[in-house]
Scaffold this motif. Structure first.
Motif, PDB file in Angstrom:
ATOM      1  N   GLN A 169      45.723  33.114  46.611  1.00 39.41           N
ATOM      2  CA  GLN A 169      46.748  32.992  47.731  1.00 39.41           C
ATOM      3  C   GLN A 169      46.916  34.245  48.359  1.00 39.41           C
ATOM      4  O   GLN A 169      48.053  34.199  49.194  1.00 39.41           O
ATOM      5  CB  GLN A 169      48.045  32.491  46.972  1.00 39.41           C
ATOM      6  CG  GLN A 169      47.960  31.028  46.585  1.00 39.41           C
ATOM      7  CD  GLN A 169      49.514  30.483  46.019  1.00 39.41           C
ATOM      8  OE1 GLN A 169      50.003  31.201  45.358  1.00 39.41           O
ATOM      9  NE2 GLN A 169      49.898  29.570  46.458  1.00 39.41           N
ATOM     10  N   GLY A 170      46.013  35.354  48.337  1.00 39.64           N
ATOM     11  CA  GLY A 170      46.245  36.507  49.044  1.00 39.64           C
ATOM     12  C   GLY A 170      47.030  37.589  48.279  1.00 39.64           C
ATOM     13  O   GLY A 170      46.943  38.750  48.839  1.00 39.64           O
ATOM     14  N   HIS A 171      47.250  37.234  47.006  1.00 36.90           N
ATOM     15  CA  HIS A 171      47.831  38.380  46.336  1.00 36.90           C
ATOM     16  C   HIS A 171      46.807  39.565  45.912  1.00 36.90           C
ATOM     17  O   HIS A 171      45.877  39.025  45.409  1.00 36.90           O
ATOM     18  CB  HIS A 171      48.743  38.047  45.147  1.00 36.90           C
ATOM     19  CG  HIS A 171      49.738  37.181  45.604  1.00 36.90           C
ATOM     20  ND1 HIS A 171      50.970  37.593  45.902  1.00 36.90           N
ATOM     21  CD2 HIS A 171      50.018  35.771  45.806  1.00 36.90           C
ATOM     22  CE1 HIS A 171      51.732  36.506  46.295  1.00 36.90           C
ATOM     23  NE2 HIS A 171      51.369  35.423  46.221  1.00 36.90           N
ATOM     24  N   LYS A 172      47.191  40.717  45.890  1.00 34.99           N
ATOM     25  CA  LYS A 172      46.261  41.818  45.519  1.00 34.99           C
ATOM     26  C   LYS A 172      46.964  42.541  44.618  1.00 34.99           C
ATOM     27  O   LYS A 172      46.124  43.419  43.630  1.00 34.99           O
ATOM     28  CB  LYS A 172      45.762  42.693  46.795  1.00 34.99           C
ATOM     29  CG  LYS A 172      44.952  42.011  47.610  1.00 34.99           C
ATOM     30  CD  LYS A 172      44.487  42.752  48.754  1.00 34.99           C
ATOM     31  CE  LYS A 172      43.889  42.145  49.800  1.00 34.99           C
ATOM     32  NZ  LYS A 172      42.650  41.318  49.496  1.00 34.99           N
ATOM     33  N   ARG A 173      48.068  42.883  44.630  1.00 31.82           N
ATOM     34  CA  ARG A 173      49.119  43.736  43.477  1.00 31.82           C
ATOM     35  C   ARG A 173      49.707  42.789  42.843  1.00 31.82           C
ATOM     36  O   ARG A 173      50.554  42.164  43.010  1.00 31.82           O
ATOM     37  CB  ARG A 173      49.858  44.635  44.302  1.00 31.82           C
ATOM     38  CG  ARG A 173      49.258  45.763  44.853  1.00 31.82           C
ATOM     39  CD  ARG A 173      50.291  46.961  44.911  1.00 31.82           C
ATOM     40  NE  ARG A 173      50.873  47.297  43.651  1.00 31.82           N
ATOM     41  CZ  ARG A 173      52.263  47.828  43.533  1.00 31.82           C
ATOM     42  NH1 ARG A 173      52.906  47.740  44.843  1.00 31.82           N
ATOM     43  NH2 ARG A 173      52.749  48.040  42.527  1.00 31.82           N
ATOM     44  N   MET A 212      40.762  40.534  37.437  1.00 30.73           N
ATOM     45  CA  MET A 212      41.192  41.417  38.510  1.00 30.73           C
ATOM     46  C   MET A 212      40.328  42.345  38.900  1.00 30.73           C
ATOM     47  O   MET A 212      39.810  42.722  40.033  1.00 30.73           O
ATOM     48  CB  MET A 212      42.374  42.269  37.884  1.00 30.73           C
ATOM     49  CG  MET A 212      43.782  41.525  38.000  1.00 30.73           C
ATOM     50  SD  MET A 212      44.462  41.143  39.526  1.00 30.73           S
ATOM     51  CE  MET A 212      45.251  42.576  40.068  1.00 30.73           C
ATOM     52  N   GLN A 213      39.382  42.751  37.684  1.00 36.75           N
ATOM     53  CA  GLN A 213      38.179  43.594  38.197  1.00 36.75           C
ATOM     54  C   GLN A 213      37.236  42.872  38.643  1.00 36.75           C
ATOM     55  O   GLN A 213      36.501  43.780  39.391  1.00 36.75           O
ATOM     56  CB  GLN A 213      37.850  44.090  36.745  1.00 36.75           C
ATOM     57  CG  GLN A 213      36.897  45.273  36.419  1.00 36.75           C
ATOM     58  CD  GLN A 213      36.386  45.644  35.211  1.00 36.75           C
ATOM     59  OE1 GLN A 213      36.850  45.070  34.323  1.00 36.75           O
ATOM     60  NE2 GLN A 213      35.598  47.080  34.969  1.00 36.75           N
ATOM     61  N   LEU A 214      36.891  41.674  38.209  1.00 34.71           N
ATOM     62  CA  LEU A 214      35.869  40.840  38.959  1.00 34.71           C
ATOM     63  C   LEU A 214      36.107  40.752  40.388  1.00 34.71           C
ATOM     64  O   LEU A 214      35.122  40.579  41.171  1.00 34.71           O
ATOM     65  CB  LEU A 214      35.383  39.666  38.581  1.00 34.71           C
ATOM     66  CG  LEU A 214      34.822  39.823  36.977  1.00 34.71           C
ATOM     67  CD1 LEU A 214      35.133  38.195  36.385  1.00 34.71           C
ATOM     68  CD2 LEU A 214      33.388  40.162  37.185  1.00 34.71           C
ATOM     69  N   ASN A 215      37.253  40.915  40.869  1.00 36.08           N
ATOM     70  CA  ASN A 215      37.830  40.469  42.396  1.00 36.08           C
ATOM     71  C   ASN A 215      37.948  42.028  43.007  1.00 36.08           C
ATOM     72  O   ASN A 215      38.495  42.095  44.019  1.00 36.08           O
ATOM     73  CB  ASN A 215      38.697  39.768  42.436  1.00 36.08           C
ATOM     74  CG  ASN A 215      38.693  38.383  42.240  1.00 36.08           C
ATOM     75  OD1 ASN A 215      38.344  37.556  43.056  1.00 36.08           O
ATOM     76  ND2 ASN A 215      38.776  37.940  41.143  1.00 36.08           N
TER      77      ASN A 215
END
Length: 347
Positions: free
Chosen positions: A181-185, A209-212
């Motif tokens: 959905q576009g969330h990074k933090r 999170m790490q894999l992305n």
């Protein structure tokens, strides 16, 4: 000094429950393991109390349910009511009664379990939680007392029957959902850090999170209690950040509701200002305002399977240990918003 099953298990490098099964000559233990354990028993001059074992054959047609300390706090969370409903459904079919075990603190719970086992008040025990280095599991294993764990054990996984979800996979799915959905933090709010459910969901979150290629700051990982007050404490910590994350993975619905209500006090809207994804999908998730996006972990089925397996262990003590993974499903409702839509709302 009195030699115990634990001493034999440690020297033989096996679980205490394995030693107990060697003593009872269980067919599920290999001859090689039996020889090894019996050799250690001879070396330590260990002799089992056969009189105590014969007393253990009496039946009470009762199952002990061990809840976390502070019963009032536990029942603030509908997870326990629903899992007990599942336990009751199967127990009633088999005409077993339930015996509740809890206390004000961990020490009191342990003492009550010890008294319950020594007094043969129940035929078996279901632990409704799983945590790191649990003395109760060690005690039950050492005394070869039938028990089933709701949650994944920390040690001796092959020697313990447990009922759980794949919490690691579920956490990966919800984290990927937010990233898509576009969330990074994204922040993580879980229960006590010693709980295995918290550890497994945190690991799934961090790995995803790490894999992305996304980082997570230490202060964006918060541990608290599964209560609305725990939600308040979590928000207070989040508000100390220089900038709020755009989304949060929360490991419990009651905790999520506490977070949402405190955000509202600060004028922060869910999902317009921040998205929340939760776990359990208890009845209050659908009734919340806004309704929670939550992982349905089939709480009733967790309890039902736990009861089914403890009664099986009681009635067929030489059956094999096994793990049961209950399926889960993400239920999308109204507490998550795409990052691009969120930015449009703010602009």
């Amino acid at each position: 000094m009195t030699i115990t099953i634990k001493d034999v298990a440690k020297l033989a490098n096996v679980a205490p429950s394995t030693v107990s099964r060697v003593i009872s000559n269980s067919p599920r233990i290999s001859e090689k393991t039996k020889r090894k354990v019996r050799k250690v028993m001879d070396e330590l001059n260990y002799h089992p109390n056969l009189n105590a074992r014969s007393l253990a054959n009496r039946s009470t047609k009762s199952i002990g349910l061990v809840l976390p300390p502070a019963l009032d706090a536990s029942f603030q969370n509908p997870f326990f009511a629903e899992v007990i409903r599942g336990v009751t459904a199967y127990s009633n079919q088999k005409e077993y009664s339930l015996y509740f075990i809890t206390g004000k603190n961990e020490e009191e719970v342990e003492q009550t379990v010890n008294k319950t086992v020594r007094g043969r008040r129940v035929d078996g025990i279901i632990l409704l939680y799983s945590k790191e280095n649990d003395n109760i599991i060690d005690y039950l294993s050492e005394h070869n007392f039938p028990f089933v764990l709701v949650g994944k054990p920390y040690h001796y996984i092959e020697d313990i029957t447990y009922v759980d979800n794949d919490n690691y996979a579920a956490a990966r799915e919800v984290t990927n959902y937010l990233i898509d959905q576009g969330h990074k933090r994204i922040a993580f709010v879980g229960g006590e850090s010693s709980l295995l459910v918290t550890k497994n969901r945190l690991r799934g979150f961090q790995d995803t999170m790490q894999l992305n290629g996304l980082s997570v700051k230490e202060e964006e990982i918060i541990f608290t209690s599964f209560t609305r007050d725990g939600g308040r404490k979590a928000v207070n910590q989040l508000m100390e950040l220089t900038e709020l994350p755009s989304a949060i993975v929360v490991t419990d619905d009651v905790l999520s509701l506490g977070i949402i209500s405190v955000f509202q006090e600060h004028g922060i809207s869910v999902p317009k200002d921040i998205s929340i994804i939760s776990f359990n999908n208890a009845i209050l998730a659908e009734l919340a305002n806004p309704p929670l996006t939550s992982v349905d972990i089939n709480i009733f089925q967790l309890g039902y399977e736990a009861a089914k397996n403890i009664i099986s262990k009681i009635e067929e003590p030489d059956g094999s240990e096994k793990s049961i993974l209950v399926p889960y499903k993400l239920i999308v409702r109204d507490t998550c918003m795409k990052k691009e839509d969120l930015e449009l709302v703010k602009s």
